[in-house]
Design a protein around this motif. Structure first.
Motif, mmCIF file in Angstrom:
data_model
loop_
_atom_site.group_PDB
_atom_site.id
_atom_site.type_symbol
_atom_site.label_atom_id
_atom_site.label_comp_id
_atom_site.label_asym_id
_atom_site.label_seq_id
_atom_site.Cartn_x
_atom_site.Cartn_y
_atom_site.Cartn_z
ATOM 1 N N LEU A 386 0.828 -1.209 0.000
ATOM 2 C CA LEU A 386 0.000 0.000 0.000
ATOM 3 C C LEU A 386 0.858 1.253 0.000
ATOM 4 O O LEU A 386 0.553 2.230 -0.702
ATOM 5 C CB LEU A 386 -0.933 -0.001 1.217
ATOM 6 C CG LEU A 386 -2.138 -0.935 1.163
ATOM 7 C CD1 LEU A 386 -2.919 -0.855 2.468
ATOM 8 C CD2 LEU A 386 -3.043 -0.570 -0.013
ATOM 9 N N ARG A 387 1.939 1.234 0.776
ATOM 10 C CA ARG A 387 2.813 2.410 0.834
ATOM 11 C C ARG A 387 3.411 2.699 -0.537
ATOM 12 O O ARG A 387 3.443 3.848 -0.986
ATOM 13 C CB ARG A 387 3.927 2.184 1.857
ATOM 14 C CG ARG A 387 3.490 2.208 3.308
ATOM 15 C CD ARG A 387 3.085 3.616 3.742
ATOM 16 N NE ARG A 387 4.185 4.554 3.634
ATOM 17 C CZ ARG A 387 5.055 4.823 4.611
ATOM 18 N NH1 ARG A 387 4.931 4.206 5.771
ATOM 19 N NH2 ARG A 387 6.019 5.703 4.449
ATOM 20 N N VAL A 388 3.908 1.664 -1.189
ATOM 21 C CA VAL A 388 4.532 1.858 -2.501
ATOM 22 C C VAL A 388 3.486 2.262 -3.535
ATOM 23 O O VAL A 388 3.709 3.168 -4.348
ATOM 24 C CB VAL A 388 5.266 0.577 -2.936
ATOM 25 C CG1 VAL A 388 5.785 0.716 -4.362
ATOM 26 C CG2 VAL A 388 6.424 0.284 -1.989
ATOM 27 N N ALA A 389 2.319 1.612 -3.508
ATOM 28 C CA ALA A 389 1.266 1.929 -4.474
ATOM 29 C C ALA A 389 0.788 3.368 -4.341
ATOM 30 O O ALA A 389 0.402 3.996 -5.332
ATOM 31 C CB ALA A 389 0.089 0.962 -4.298
ATOM 32 N N SER A 390 0.839 3.899 -3.109
ATOM 33 C CA SER A 390 0.400 5.285 -2.890
ATOM 34 C C SER A 390 1.516 6.294 -3.144
ATOM 35 O O SER A 390 1.316 7.493 -2.978
ATOM 36 C CB SER A 390 -0.122 5.446 -1.455
ATOM 37 O OG SER A 390 0.924 5.251 -0.510
ATOM 38 N N GLY A 391 2.698 5.794 -3.537
ATOM 39 C CA GLY A 391 3.815 6.686 -3.828
ATOM 40 C C GLY A 391 4.533 7.210 -2.604
ATOM 41 O O GLY A 391 5.267 8.194 -2.687
ATOM 42 N N ARG A 392 4.371 6.538 -1.455
ATOM 43 C CA ARG A 392 4.987 7.014 -0.204
ATOM 44 C C ARG A 392 6.047 6.017 0.265
ATOM 45 O O ARG A 392 5.872 5.308 1.236
ATOM 46 C CB ARG A 392 3.909 7.198 0.864
ATOM 47 C CG ARG A 392 2.895 8.274 0.546
ATOM 48 C CD ARG A 392 1.946 8.469 1.698
ATOM 49 N NE ARG A 392 2.666 8.859 2.910
ATOM 50 C CZ ARG A 392 2.183 8.725 4.141
ATOM 51 N NH1 ARG A 392 0.992 8.174 4.308
ATOM 52 N NH2 ARG A 392 2.885 9.107 5.179
ATOM 53 N N PHE A 393 7.148 5.976 -0.446
ATOM 54 C CA PHE A 393 8.247 5.112 -0.037
ATOM 55 C C PHE A 393 9.127 5.903 0.941
ATOM 56 O O PHE A 393 10.220 6.360 0.607
ATOM 57 C CB PHE A 393 9.061 4.658 -1.249
ATOM 58 C CG PHE A 393 10.061 3.582 -0.925
ATOM 59 C CD1 PHE A 393 9.690 2.253 -0.988
ATOM 60 C CD2 PHE A 393 11.347 3.891 -0.530
ATOM 61 C CE1 PHE A 393 10.600 1.253 -0.687
ATOM 62 C CE2 PHE A 393 12.263 2.903 -0.223
ATOM 63 C CZ PHE A 393 11.889 1.583 -0.300
ATOM 64 N N ASP A 394 8.615 6.087 2.158
ATOM 65 C CA ASP A 394 9.336 6.840 3.176
ATOM 66 C C ASP A 394 9.887 5.873 4.217
ATOM 67 O O ASP A 394 9.222 4.913 4.600
ATOM 68 C CB ASP A 394 8.397 7.845 3.884
ATOM 69 C CG ASP A 394 7.780 8.823 2.910
ATOM 70 O OD1 ASP A 394 8.490 9.244 1.990
ATOM 71 O OD2 ASP A 394 6.590 9.149 3.080
ATOM 72 N N TYR A 395 11.100 6.151 4.678
ATOM 73 C CA TYR A 395 11.657 5.332 5.750
ATOM 74 C C TYR A 395 10.987 5.678 7.070
ATOM 75 O O TYR A 395 10.551 6.815 7.296
ATOM 76 C CB TYR A 395 13.171 5.541 5.854
ATOM 77 C CG TYR A 395 13.938 4.801 4.786
ATOM 78 C CD1 TYR A 395 14.269 3.455 4.952
ATOM 79 C CD2 TYR A 395 14.300 5.432 3.604
ATOM 80 C CE1 TYR A 395 14.955 2.764 3.972
ATOM 81 C CE2 TYR A 395 14.988 4.747 2.617
ATOM 82 C CZ TYR A 395 15.315 3.422 2.806
ATOM 83 O OH TYR A 395 15.992 2.731 1.832
ATOM 84 N N GLU A 396 10.902 4.679 7.938
ATOM 85 C CA GLU A 396 10.277 4.841 9.233
ATOM 86 C C GLU A 396 11.269 4.459 10.322
ATOM 87 O O GLU A 396 12.396 4.067 10.052
ATOM 88 C CB GLU A 396 9.004 3.987 9.327
ATOM 89 C CG GLU A 396 7.970 4.380 8.299
ATOM 90 C CD GLU A 396 6.725 3.504 8.357
ATOM 91 O OE1 GLU A 396 5.664 4.000 7.981
ATOM 92 O OE2 GLU A 396 6.837 2.336 8.779
ATOM 93 N N ARG A 397 10.836 4.616 11.564
ATOM 94 C CA ARG A 397 11.741 4.368 12.681
ATOM 95 C C ARG A 397 11.962 2.880 12.923
ATOM 96 O O ARG A 397 13.005 2.469 13.418
ATOM 97 C CB ARG A 397 11.180 5.021 13.944
ATOM 98 C CG ARG A 397 12.150 5.130 15.100
ATOM 99 C CD ARG A 397 11.628 6.126 16.108
ATOM 100 N NE ARG A 397 10.283 5.812 16.492
ATOM 101 C CZ ARG A 397 9.961 5.029 17.510
ATOM 102 N NH1 ARG A 397 10.909 4.466 18.226
ATOM 103 N NH2 ARG A 397 8.707 4.813 17.822
ATOM 104 N N ARG A 398 10.984 2.067 12.556
ATOM 105 C CA ARG A 398 11.051 0.625 12.753
ATOM 106 C C ARG A 398 10.257 -0.076 11.679
ATOM 107 O O ARG A 398 9.633 0.552 10.843
ATOM 108 C CB ARG A 398 10.438 0.233 14.110
ATOM 109 C CG ARG A 398 11.396 0.131 15.237
ATOM 110 C CD ARG A 398 10.734 -0.747 16.305
ATOM 111 N NE ARG A 398 11.099 -0.257 17.611
ATOM 112 C CZ ARG A 398 10.375 0.587 18.307
ATOM 113 N NH1 ARG A 398 9.247 1.016 17.851
ATOM 114 N NH2 ARG A 398 10.786 0.991 19.469
ATOM 115 N N GLY A 399 10.267 -1.409 11.748
ATOM 116 C CA GLY A 399 9.405 -2.190 10.882
ATOM 117 C C GLY A 399 9.999 -2.401 9.503
ATOM 118 O O GLY A 399 11.207 -2.320 9.288
#
Length: 499
Positions: A386-399
């Protein structure tokens, strides 16, 4: 003020279109406060009236150590505060007090707001209109604002575990050293800035004290859209919960350790421990051992553990039999030894520049019949898709999107790399969404149970889509005998050892 004369205090007056009230607000500052305040700055947020000119006249004829700043553009309520707090940090102040230029908060009680700073462990003081029952309504607070304030404050307390009587007062004082420890400059430029900075102070374990203040509602113009503000606050609280679980940037919740032992029986750590088994003793190499918590459990089960990590965390040398400090990206050092019955790489492979070469090196360290046990995040999980499909390939603190991850794997891509490294998969498994971390500080157990049940169902039907982490047992291809196990054994429960 006499109780703490060594504190350098600054007063920030935020103002927007306050030409009719600003001079009166400054006049009402008590004489005793005037004598001891180091600096007063009026921050005119690009007003469209004569607020700036009123401030300049007061600077010329008044007796305050006054500076008047006019923003070149409107920064917003939160943006105006950000610039002011950065100014306070740059000036080396000890305490900074926020006052509004519209007169809604009484300057007469400035000293009462400052008084708690006589205690060195106080980091923020909030003036509360809700501490004295009935005062807010008697002071003219409209009923709809009163009810909205109470509802939002209760919601915030429920989410955070705090017990503030009011989250939405603009009468505040901060120890400047506490401001330097939180990323307030990343907060909203809107009115919900005040909520976000409370969340950050709470996460940084800073002590907040409330003092009662009078309520005053006059003919000032309110620029707050109540519905929009409530929506922003609820969104901030939701972001805080997600950040506590490791999702997102972590601006709202940043105090949790990046490496944690996972205690849930279905977690990757516990399943890998079960695969190693209770029979021993075995020689175990723990790659990327962190602070050695997993190694400690393995030692308790009777195994001999060598830990390797790029950082020598506190206590790691006590938790493993032998610790070797090394960056795995530079290769596994010879001093680690060889002849291991099991090599554990829990949440490690995805952090490596060239994981295939590390796997190849690891195979050479195994004793005959030895195994490599690996856990990696599943980039095929629905959340990542879902993140990639929505164009939001952002790094996060974990996971899955942990900011330290250099490589991303699906089940197929990982198994291709395993084959290229000269190994085979002898066992595989999956873990579901780490629902337990969502419960940190907040949601009711019943809600978490529903989420967990739905995730378990998805994992049973489509593990490639619902598997949050992928677990593999690997063996050298030239030593393999027999077929894949028919099913995974039941997880072994090992009691965690307290620090």
């Amino acid at each position: 003020m006499d109780a703490f004369p060594r504190l350098t205090v600054g007063l920030i007056v935020v103002a927007y279109n306050a030409e009719s009230t600003l001079a009166s607000v400054l006049d009402r500052i008590p004489d005793s406060f005037r004598k001891q305040v180091a600096e007063v700055v009026v921050c005119d947020d690009a007003s469209t009236d004569n607020t700036y000119e009123v401030g300049l006249r007061y600077q010329r004829f008044g007796d305050l150590p006054l500076t008047v700043i006019r923003r070149k553009r409107n920064l917003g309520y939160g943006g105006n505060q950000k610039a002011a707090y950065l100014w306070a940090i740059d000036r080396g102040l000890d305490v900074v007090v926020l006052l509004h230029g519209d007169g809604q908060y009484a300057p007469e009680v400035l000293e009462e707001v400052l008084a708690p700073f006589g205690s060195a462990d106080v980091d923020a003081v909030f003036g509360s209109r809700m501490m004295v029952r009935g005062d807010a309504r008697r002071g003219g607070m409209p009923l709809y604002k009163y009810l909205g304030n109470r509802i939002l404050s209760r919601a915030a307390n429920a989410v955070t575990g705090m017990s503030l009587s009011e989250w939405h007062s603009g009468y505040r004082a901060y120890r400047v050293s506490a401001l330097t420890e939180i990323p307030f400059e990343r907060n909203s430029d809107g009115f919900d800035f005040d909520t976000e900075i409370i969340l950050q102070l709470h996460e940084a374990r800073r002590r907040i004290v409330e003092v009662p203040i009078p309520t005053y509602y006059g003919d000032e113009i309110c620029y707050v859209n109540g519905v929009g503000y409530a929506a922003d606050v609820m969104q901030d609280l939701a972001r805080y919960r997600l950040h506590k679980a490791g999702f997102g940037s972590g601006d709202m919740a940043f105090n949790s350790a990046s490496y944690e032992l996972k205690h849930e029986p279905s977690s990757s750590h516990q399943q890998l421990l079960a695969w190693i088994g209770a029979a021993g003793p075995q020689r175990v190499l723990d790659l990327g051992c962190g602070d050695g918590r997993i190694g400690e459990l393995l030692r308790r089960a009777g195994h001999y553990v060598v830990g390797v990590d790029a950082v020598a965390h506190d206590g790691v040398d006590r938790r493993v039999d032998r610790f070797v400090r090394a960056d795995l990206n530079a290769g596994i050092p010879a001093e680690v030894g060889h002849g291991f019955d099991a090599v554990l790489a829990a949440d490690v492979i995805e952090h490596l520049v060239d994981p295939q070469s590390v796997l190849e090196s690891t195979l050479r360290l195994l004793a005959p019949g030895g195994r490599i046990l690996v856990s990696v995040p599943n980039f095929g999980h629905w959340y990542a898709r879902l993140r990639v499909a929505s164009g939001r390939f952002d790094y996060e603190r974990r996971g899955i999107f942990d900011q330290g991850h250099l490589r991303f794997f699906t089940m197929r891509s990982f198994e291709r790399m395993v084959r290229r490294a000269g190994a085979v998969v002898t066992r595989r498994s999956f873990t579901g969404l780490p629902v337990e971390v969502l419960g940190r500080g907040g949601p009711p157990p019943r809600l978490l149970g529903a989420v967990s049940g739905a995730d378990d169902l998805g994992l049973a039907v489509a593990p490639g889509l619902f598997g949050y982490q992928l677990l593999f047992e690997l063996a050298a291809a030239d030593h393999l005998e027999g077929d894949l196990p028919a099913a995974d054994p039941a997880p072994l429960t090992l009691e965690p050892i307290s620090a």
